[in-house]
Scaffold this motif. Structure first.
Motif, PDB file in Angstrom:
ATOM      1  N   VAL A 211      19.009   4.483   0.589  1.00 27.32           N
ATOM      2  CA  VAL A 211      19.344   5.275  -0.597  1.00 27.32           C
ATOM      3  C   VAL A 211      18.056   5.837  -1.188  1.00 27.32           C
ATOM      4  N   ASN A 212      18.126   6.990  -1.812  1.00 26.86           N
ATOM      5  CA  ASN A 212      16.954   7.553  -2.500  1.00 26.86           C
ATOM      6  C   ASN A 212      17.417   8.210  -3.801  1.00 26.86           C
ATOM      7  N   THR A 213      17.091   7.574  -4.912  1.00 26.15           N
ATOM      8  CA  THR A 213      17.440   8.123  -6.228  1.00 26.15           C
ATOM      9  C   THR A 213      16.296   7.892  -7.201  1.00 26.15           C
TER      10      THR A 213
ATOM     11  N   SER B  75       0.833  -1.209   0.000  1.00 29.01           N
ATOM     12  CA  SER B  75       0.000   0.000   0.000  1.00 29.01           C
ATOM     13  C   SER B  75       0.871   1.265   0.000  1.00 29.01           C
ATOM     14  N   GLY B  76       1.542   1.489  -1.095  1.00 33.67           N
ATOM     15  CA  GLY B  76       2.383   2.678  -1.238  1.00 33.67           C
ATOM     16  C   GLY B  76       3.821   2.410  -0.837  1.00 33.67           C
ATOM     17  N   ALA B  77       4.710   3.280  -1.352  1.00 28.71           N
ATOM     18  CA  ALA B  77       6.134   3.126  -1.023  1.00 28.71           C
ATOM     19  C   ALA B  77       6.368   3.340   0.469  1.00 28.71           C
ATOM     20  N   THR B  78       5.514   4.127   1.109  1.00 29.46           N
ATOM     21  CA  THR B  78       5.675   4.348   2.552  1.00 29.46           C
ATOM     22  C   THR B  78       5.600   3.019   3.292  1.00 29.46           C
TER      23      THR B  78
ATOM     24  N   GLY C  25       9.082   1.043  -4.852  1.00 28.45           N
ATOM     25  CA  GLY C  25       8.520   1.834  -5.953  1.00 28.45           C
ATOM     26  C   GLY C  25       7.076   2.217  -5.650  1.00 28.45           C
ATOM     27  N   SER C  26       6.532   3.139  -6.489  1.00 36.16           N
ATOM     28  CA  SER C  26       5.168   3.619  -6.230  1.00 36.16           C
ATOM     29  C   SER C  26       4.444   3.953  -7.531  1.00 36.16           C
ATOM     30  N   PHE C  27       3.257   3.374  -7.713  1.00 35.40           N
ATOM     31  CA  PHE C  27       2.470   3.753  -8.900  1.00 35.40           C
ATOM     32  C   PHE C  27       1.862   5.135  -8.736  1.00 35.40           C
ATOM     33  N   GLY C  28       1.800   5.623  -7.503  1.00 33.75           N
ATOM     34  CA  GLY C  28       1.262   6.960  -7.246  1.00 33.75           C
ATOM     35  C   GLY C  28       1.975   8.006  -8.082  1.00 33.75           C
ATOM     36  N   LYS C  29       3.315   7.918  -8.128  1.00 37.78           N
ATOM     37  CA  LYS C  29       4.113   8.908  -8.855  1.00 37.78           C
ATOM     38  C   LYS C  29       4.034   8.679 -10.355  1.00 37.78           C
ATOM     39  N   THR C  30       4.029   7.397 -10.756  1.00 40.81           N
ATOM     40  CA  THR C  30       4.161   7.062 -12.168  1.00 40.81           C
ATOM     41  C   THR C  30       2.876   7.327 -12.951  1.00 40.81           C
TER      42      THR C  30
ATOM     43  N   ALA D 229       6.203   0.067   1.893  1.00 39.76           N
ATOM     44  CA  ALA D 229       7.370  -0.736   1.467  1.00 39.76           C
ATOM     45  C   ALA D 229       8.594  -0.366   2.310  1.00 39.76           C
ATOM     46  N   LEU D 230       8.806   0.943   2.493  1.00 39.13           N
ATOM     47  CA  LEU D 230       9.967   1.401   3.265  1.00 39.13           C
ATOM     48  C   LEU D 230       9.860   0.916   4.709  1.00 39.13           C
ATOM     49  N   TYR D 231       8.688   1.083   5.290  1.00 41.41           N
ATOM     50  CA  TYR D 231       8.513   0.711   6.696  1.00 41.41           C
ATOM     51  C   TYR D 231       8.696  -0.806   6.883  1.00 41.41           C
TER      52      TYR D 231
ATOM     53  N   ALA E 245      17.060  13.848   4.104  1.00 43.20           N
ATOM     54  CA  ALA E 245      16.380  12.627   3.670  1.00 43.20           C
ATOM     55  C   ALA E 245      14.872  12.803   3.761  1.00 43.20           C
ATOM     56  N   TYR E 246      14.171  12.004   3.005  1.00 46.82           N
ATOM     57  CA  TYR E 246      12.703  11.975   3.066  1.00 46.82           C
ATOM     58  C   TYR E 246      12.281  11.685   4.506  1.00 46.82           C
ATOM     59  N   ASP E 247      11.169  12.282   4.912  1.00 41.62           N
ATOM     60  CA  ASP E 247      10.866  12.328   6.354  1.00 41.62           C
ATOM     61  C   ASP E 247      10.469  11.012   7.012  1.00 41.62           C
TER      62      ASP E 247
ATOM     63  N   SER F 172      16.446   0.890  -1.143  1.00 42.45           N
ATOM     64  CA  SER F 172      16.577   1.926  -2.165  1.00 42.45           C
ATOM     65  C   SER F 172      15.197   2.462  -2.533  1.00 42.45           C
ATOM     66  N   ASP F 173      14.975   3.716  -2.189  1.00 38.02           N
ATOM     67  CA  ASP F 173      13.690   4.368  -2.468  1.00 38.02           C
ATOM     68  C   ASP F 173      13.778   4.952  -3.871  1.00 38.02           C
ATOM     69  N   GLU F 174      13.066   4.306  -4.810  1.00 35.65           N
ATOM     70  CA  GLU F 174      13.161   4.696  -6.222  1.00 35.65           C
ATOM     71  C   GLU F 174      11.799   5.141  -6.755  1.00 35.65           C
TER      72      GLU F 174
ATOM     73  N   HIS G 111      16.507  11.804  -5.957  1.00 35.67           N
ATOM     74  CA  HIS G 111      16.406  12.200  -4.553  1.00 35.67           C
ATOM     75  C   HIS G 111      15.328  13.265  -4.313  1.00 35.67           C
ATOM     76  N   ASN G 112      14.586  13.062  -3.247  1.00 32.96           N
ATOM     77  CA  ASN G 112      13.645  14.071  -2.758  1.00 32.96           C
ATOM     78  C   ASN G 112      14.285  14.679  -1.518  1.00 32.96           C
ATOM     79  N   PRO G 113      14.557  15.972  -1.423  1.00 28.14           N
ATOM     80  CA  PRO G 113      13.999  17.056  -2.221  1.00 28.14           C
ATOM     81  C   PRO G 113      14.849  17.557  -3.392  1.00 28.14           C
TER      82      PRO G 113
ATOM     83  N   TRP H 146      -4.002   6.614  -4.378  1.00 33.79           N
ATOM     84  CA  TRP H 146      -4.320   5.188  -4.418  1.00 33.79           C
ATOM     85  C   TRP H 146      -3.452   4.367  -3.469  1.00 33.79           C
ATOM     86  N   LYS H 147      -2.247   4.885  -3.203  1.00 32.44           N
ATOM     87  CA  LYS H 147      -1.330   4.183  -2.311  1.00 32.44           C
ATOM     88  C   LYS H 147      -1.115   2.722  -2.730  1.00 32.44           C
ATOM     89  N   ILE H 148      -0.623   2.565  -3.945  1.00 34.15           N
ATOM     90  CA  ILE H 148      -0.197   1.224  -4.381  1.00 34.15           C
ATOM     91  C   ILE H 148       1.276   1.333  -4.794  1.00 34.15           C
TER      92      ILE H 148
HETATM   93  N1  PMP Z   1       9.593   8.205  -0.870  1.00 35.33           N
HETATM   94  C1  PMP Z   1       9.718   9.437  -1.407  1.00 35.33           C
HETATM   95  C2  PMP Z   1      11.088   9.963  -1.686  1.00 35.33           C
HETATM   96  C3  PMP Z   1       8.589  10.202  -1.656  1.00 35.33           C
HETATM   97  O1  PMP Z   1       8.714  11.431  -2.169  1.00 35.33           O
HETATM   98  C4  PMP Z   1       7.313   9.661  -1.371  1.00 35.33           C
HETATM   99  C5  PMP Z   1       6.028  10.397  -1.585  1.00 35.33           C
HETATM  100  N2  PMP Z   1       5.964  11.560  -2.085  1.00 35.33           N
HETATM  101  C6  PMP Z   1       7.225   8.377  -0.844  1.00 35.33           C
HETATM  102  C7  PMP Z   1       8.387   7.691  -0.595  1.00 35.33           C
HETATM  103  C8  PMP Z   1       5.916   7.763  -0.498  1.00 35.33           C
HETATM  104  O2  PMP Z   1       5.281   7.154  -1.587  1.00 35.33           O
HETATM  105  P1  PMP Z   1       3.800   6.581  -1.468  1.00 35.33           P
HETATM  106  O3  PMP Z   1       2.881   7.735  -1.633  1.00 35.33           O
HETATM  107  O4  PMP Z   1       3.677   5.589  -2.573  1.00 35.33           O
HETATM  108  O5  PMP Z   1       3.660   5.967  -0.120  1.00 35.33           O
END
Ligand code: PMP
Ligand code: GLN
Length: 382
Positions: free
Chosen positions: A164-166, A93-96, A227-232, A98-100, A119-121, A196-198, A168-170, A238-240
């Protein structure tokens, strides 16, 4: 009743704070990163189709098989890598999530986790909730590239994970082949794993290729790619998302995922699987967003901000360090209230809230909205 907070230093995220302020002030919201336009109607129709066809009960824990296969096909086409859809791909349910789940799967109390700063929060809280110790390695400003000597110095026998985040946000910095090779060399004789947050994998500019860590044979053995379909596909609500990792890591990942959410929205998964059958739908993304980045940067040239066009992601950073001492937080609040343009102060991404006087703008908006925002920025007083 006293509550012993598990995250005593954490407040409400800046994305929630700034989006609320933007809405209260009826400002153009270039703060929180989400597209200001809708997704392709064809994708929305597919969700409707699958909902009406009765695809409304729990999906398999690891994800709808066809979607996992389509993710494998995408990885083959874009990165030239072979993945096993059964044992190396999990839909979440979203990259969030996946990361957790990845961090929780491998971080034990006392383990050190190297995070690049800023780094992303969500990374540091996830590490801390698992009893891990974040070890911050500063990126080199102004380019936000990795200083590998600093990484080397930060590695200890307690290091369990590097995040890693590439792109990179921000900052939008995109890792180079040399970055991948150096990371691989540094950790080759250790047990260190990598997350790796991609999520911005399909948003890179000026002909730059995103290099997934999975393309490096040695990194591939020890990396969870998120990865995240939200961005793509412009559907952040949708948080997938998905996690790609070797089977041994995936096994541990799924143990956490099954108790976090168990599975993710079924009709959305079928719709995405169907939609992914046409690769042009994600291959067109760099061009689509590069036009927006260029439009936004052209307009920014008329403002007193200094900036270098982003290499990737849908964010553009601007510096005002040469103009004012005002804190980035105060400035972004003031611009939201006074001229009606909301941004993100990038100090929130630094663990010590360092303030290099930089704001982050999201340019994933209709051109007309970007033009209005740019006109308003011409009126700001610094
Ligand atoms: N990682 C980064 C670097 C992001 O910018 C974001 C969301 N903007 C996320 C993770 C979270 O992605 P999701 O909305 O799919 O949970
Ligand atoms: N990742 C988005 C950003 O950087 C925000 C997502 C969220 O609000 N949690 O703006």
């Amino acid at each position: 009743m006293p509550i012993r907070s598990k995250l005593p230093h954490v407040g409400t995220t800046i994305f929630t704070v700034m989006s609320k302020l933007a809405s209260d002030c009826k400002a153009i919201n270039l703060s929180q990163g989400f597209p200001g336009f809708d997704s392709d109607p064809a994708l929305l129709d597919l969700v409707n189709k699958y909902m009406k066809a009765g695809y409304n009960q729990y999906a398999p824990m690891s994800g709808v098989p066809l979607l996992r296969e389509r993710i494998v096909e995408k990885a083959k086409l874009v990165y030239g890598i072979e993945l096993d859809s059964e044992s190396e791909v999990t839909v979440v349910s979203g990259a969030t999530e996946a990361l957790y789940a990845a961090i929780t799967a491998v971080v034990n109390p006392g383990d050190e986790v190297i995070l690049f700063d800023p780094a992303y929060d969500s990374y540091a809280p996830a590490v801390e909730l698992n009893g891990g110790v974040p070890v911050f390695v500063s990126l080199s400003l102004p380019g936000f590239s990795v200083d590998w000597e600093r990484v080397k110095a930060a590695i200890s026998d307690k290091t369990q994970l590097i995040i890693v985040n590439t792109p990179h946000n921000p900052s939008g910095y995109v890792w180079t082949q040399e970055d991948l090779n150096t990371l691989a060399e540094l950790i080759q004789d250790t047990g260190i794993l990598v997350v790796s947050d991609e999520v911005y994998e399909h948003i890179t500019f000026d002909g730059r290729q995103h290099l997934s860590l999975l393309t490096h044979p040695e990194l591939r053995e020890r990396t969870f790619v998120c990865g995240s379909f939200g961005k793509t596909f412009h559907v952040t609500g949708w948080k997938i998302g998905y996690c790609l990792a070797p089977s041994k890591l995936t096994e541990e990942f799924r143990k956490i995922h099954q108790f976090l959410t168990f599975s993710s929205a079924t009709p959305l998964q079928y719709a995405l699987a169907d939609y992914l059958s046409e690769p042009s739908r994600y291959l067109a993304l760099p061009d689509f967003y590069q036009k927006k980045r260029d439009l936004f940067c052209e307009g920014l040239k008329k403002t007193p901000f200094e900036f270098t066009p982003a290499q990737g992601s849908f964010f553009q950073m601007v510096s005002y360090a040469h103009l004012s001492d005002e804190s980035d937080y105060d400035l972004s609040v003031r611009l939201t209230k006074e001229i009606g343009v909301a941004s993100i102060p990038i100090s929130v991404f630094f663990y010590d809230r360092k303030d290099p006087k930089i704001l982050r703008f999201c340019f994933a908006k209709d051109d007309s909205e970007l033009n209005v925002a740019l006109n308003r920025l011409l009126k700001m007083k610094l």
